[in-house]
Design a protein around this motif. Structure first.
Motif, mmCIF file in Angstrom:
data_model
loop_
_atom_site.group_PDB
_atom_site.id
_atom_site.type_symbol
_atom_site.label_atom_id
_atom_site.label_comp_id
_atom_site.label_asym_id
_atom_site.label_seq_id
_atom_site.Cartn_x
_atom_site.Cartn_y
_atom_site.Cartn_z
ATOM 1 N N GLN A 152 0.841 -1.198 0.000
ATOM 2 C CA GLN A 152 0.000 0.000 0.000
ATOM 3 C C GLN A 152 0.873 1.243 0.000
ATOM 4 N N VAL A 153 0.559 2.184 -0.878
ATOM 5 C CA VAL A 153 1.266 3.455 -0.933
ATOM 6 C C VAL A 153 0.242 4.571 -0.786
ATOM 7 N N THR A 154 0.585 5.578 0.030
ATOM 8 C CA THR A 154 -0.309 6.708 0.304
ATOM 9 C C THR A 154 0.405 8.005 -0.045
ATOM 10 N N ILE A 155 -0.269 8.857 -0.808
ATOM 11 C CA ILE A 155 0.246 10.188 -1.160
ATOM 12 C C ILE A 155 -0.373 11.197 -0.196
ATOM 13 N N TYR A 156 0.453 11.947 0.520
ATOM 14 C CA TYR A 156 0.009 13.003 1.437
ATOM 15 C C TYR A 156 0.319 14.354 0.788
ATOM 16 N N PHE A 157 -0.670 15.240 0.712
ATOM 17 C CA PHE A 157 -0.422 16.574 0.162
ATOM 18 C C PHE A 157 -1.373 17.564 0.838
ATOM 19 N N ASN A 158 -0.865 18.767 1.075
ATOM 20 C CA ASN A 158 -1.682 19.826 1.689
ATOM 21 C C ASN A 158 -1.719 21.079 0.844
#
Length: 552
Positions: A152-158
């Motif tokens: 599982q890969v998760t992209i975090y962006f704000n």
């Protein structure tokens, strides 16, 4: 104005190409954090070809993105200057000290660059204000050969993410496939609210050893916040981030494992008989359907079952049907074994236990999925012996799995050379007669025969009334294609979509009649069962559903 633009273009094209006198290289940050992108910029003070420099030498230590090449020409006080700039985004594969080598072009070379990559990630650095980063994990780092594990890969962006693409993870000697759709959400990290995009992959190793999963790389465009503060038309900036690599160990298949290797999270066997076998009659067919279901397994990994039917049964087995689907983020595979069973003799029949060995990936132990042994009581029916002796498989039925071995007697006809000559002369005479007949026959206009493809209940009724089993089967296949939207090839497949027990029973009897003499079939009961089923289907307003992929 148009004339001015054209004049400027002509002047630019007429300018002579400058000779290369300067070639330099630089990076936008040094030192860099592990998992942080570094931009290498190479500048030449002349217009040169975009592929003049080969950057593949960097792939040993870095993940190299596609270079961006730009050229420019300036004219100041009648003096022109030209330049070519290459920008390459580099992602260090691990922490350490690296040397970006010198690049040579037209006899000039850049200076080597010493780059330090700290063993600290951008997301754990308290002083950094990361707008986008990636995190990856795998369920199990200790695997067996052919054991499926979820990555599982998760992209975090704000920030304001405009567009982007995510590459697949890679592992030597393993197959990788995406599972399900991307999931969006939010998460609080170090007091900052991030939006998230999560993607899951199924990784299945095919050989043992120690491996490293090369993480996926995200490349995209985000709104530049600094330019957005002062300019309504804010610029975008390129962001490139990569998740952390993960090491896994793949163990070999246990040497003492019995049977074909199968590793899964859960394996079950279920059994269904149609019609019910509380009282089996001699010479009448019944259908046994065994469903093998497995969690965390691809459909091509499901093995074949050994059902072990006893003597005294005539068997017709269809090709096993395998399929898979995603359920709550996990893969579920299913394989269905369908066998038509006809008892030749009356009495007691013992069906042995059906057992399948499998390795539980959750408990790391050997287990067995089982169907218990079963005793069948076969009741004698008058005339059943004669009927079963004449049964022969139809064209669309598989070859019997068990057939009585008969002794082949020598034929009194002995084929020899004279027989071959006589056969050839006869065929030649027959061919010549046909050709002469075709030449003498008057030409007739060709007539087109249109094959009827739509289902007609009146035709089914006619076939049932006249005892025409072949026509009844053809009409039922048309019904399955058009009314149920199922491409069935046999009556057994149609029965899987029918909920009426009486109609299922009549379909089995029709199938048995097709095995032998279709003229002996009486279709009154099938037509009555069909009418009841059709009326109930129209009243409910929905068609029959498939059984659930994974039984509860």
């Amino acid at each position: 104005m148009v004339k001015g633009v054209l004049l400027a273009a002509v002047l630019l094209l007429s300018l002579p190409l400058q000779a290369l006198t300067q070639l330099s290289a630089s990076v936008d940050k040094n030192p860099a954090l592990r998992g942080e992108a570094v931009t290498l910029e190479v500048t030449a003070n002349a217009r040169v070809a975009a592929d003049a420099i080969n950057f593949r030498v960097l792939e040993q230590d870095f993940t190299v993105m596609v270079p961006s090449v730009s050229t420019s020409t300036q004219i100041i006080n009648g003096q022109s200057s030209q330049s070519t700039i290459w920008r390459i985004v580099l992602l260090p594969k691990k922490a350490g000290n690296y040397t970006i080598p010198a690049f040579t072009l037209q006899g000039l070379s850049t200076k080597p660059i010493s780059l330090e990559v700290l063993n600290e990630t951008a997301q754990t650095n308290n002083n950094s204000n990361t707008e986008l980063f990636l995190q990856a994990n795998i369920e199990q780092q200790q695997l067996y050969v052919q054991q499926l594990s979820y990555y599982q890969v998760t992209i975090y962006f704000n920030g304001d993410l405009q567009r982007g693409s995510l590459s697949e993870p890679q592992m030597d000697g393993a197959s990788v496939m995406q599972v399900g759709q991307d999931a969006e959400g939010t998460e609080l990290v170090n007091g900052i609210r991030y939006r998230t995009i999560t993607r899951r992959y199924a990784i299945t190793p095919q050989r043992s050893g120690s491996f490293t999963i090369t993480p996926p790389t995200f490349s995209g465009e985000m709104i530049d916040r600094d330019s957005a503060r002062y300019n309504y038309f804010a610029r975008t900036k390129t962001v490139v981030q990569q998740a952390e690599p993960i090491d896994v160990v793949v163990n070999a298949i246990p040497a003492n494992f019995p049977g074909n290797w199968l590793v899964a999270g859960l394996v079950t066997l279920t059994e269904e008989w149609s019609p019910d076998i509380t009282e089996l009659k001699q010479g009448e067919p019944v259908t046994r359907i065994i469903t093998l279901s497995a969690v965390d397994v691809a459909e091509n990994q499901l093995p074949d079952l050994k059902q072990g039917f006893p003597e005294g049964l005539r068997l017709y087995q269809e090709q096993p049907q395998a399929k898979s689907a995603e359920r709550n983020g996990r893969l579920v595979a299913q394989k269905i074994y369908t066998t038509a069973v006809i008892a030749n003799t009356a009495g007691k029949l013992e069906l042995p236990e059906v057992s399948l060995a499998w390795w539980n990936s959750q408990t790391n132990k050997l287990e067995h999925a089982r169907l218990p042994a079963r005793t069948l009581s076969v009741t004698a029916v008058a005339g059943a012996a004669e009927q079963t002796s004449t049964i022969s498989p139809a064209l669309n039925i598989a070859t019997p799995l068990t057939a009585p071995a008969g002794s082949s007697e020598a034929s009194p006809w002995q084929w020899n050379y004279t027989s071959s000559v006589l056969l050839a002369v006869w065929l030649f005479t027959l061919l010549g007669s046909y050709v002469l007949w075709r030449l003498k026959a008057p030409a007739k206009p060709a007539t087109q025969t249109h094959s009827r493809v739509r289902f007609n209940s009146s035709e089914l009724k006619r076939a049932c009334k006249q005892g025409d089993a072949t026509a009844a089967k053809a009409e039922l296949l048309r019904f399955a294609h058009q009314q149920l939207d199922k491409r069935c090839q046999s009556l057994t497949e149609i029965s899987a979509y029918i909920q009426s027990a009486e109609l299922k029973n009549q379909l089995i009897k029709l199938n048995a009649a097709l095995y032998g003499n279709s003229n002996a079939w009486q279709g009154e009961h099938l037509w009555q069962a069909w009418q009841q089923y059709d009326a109930g289907r129209k009243q409910a307003g929905t068609s029959d559903k498939l059984q659930p992929l994974y039984p509860q």
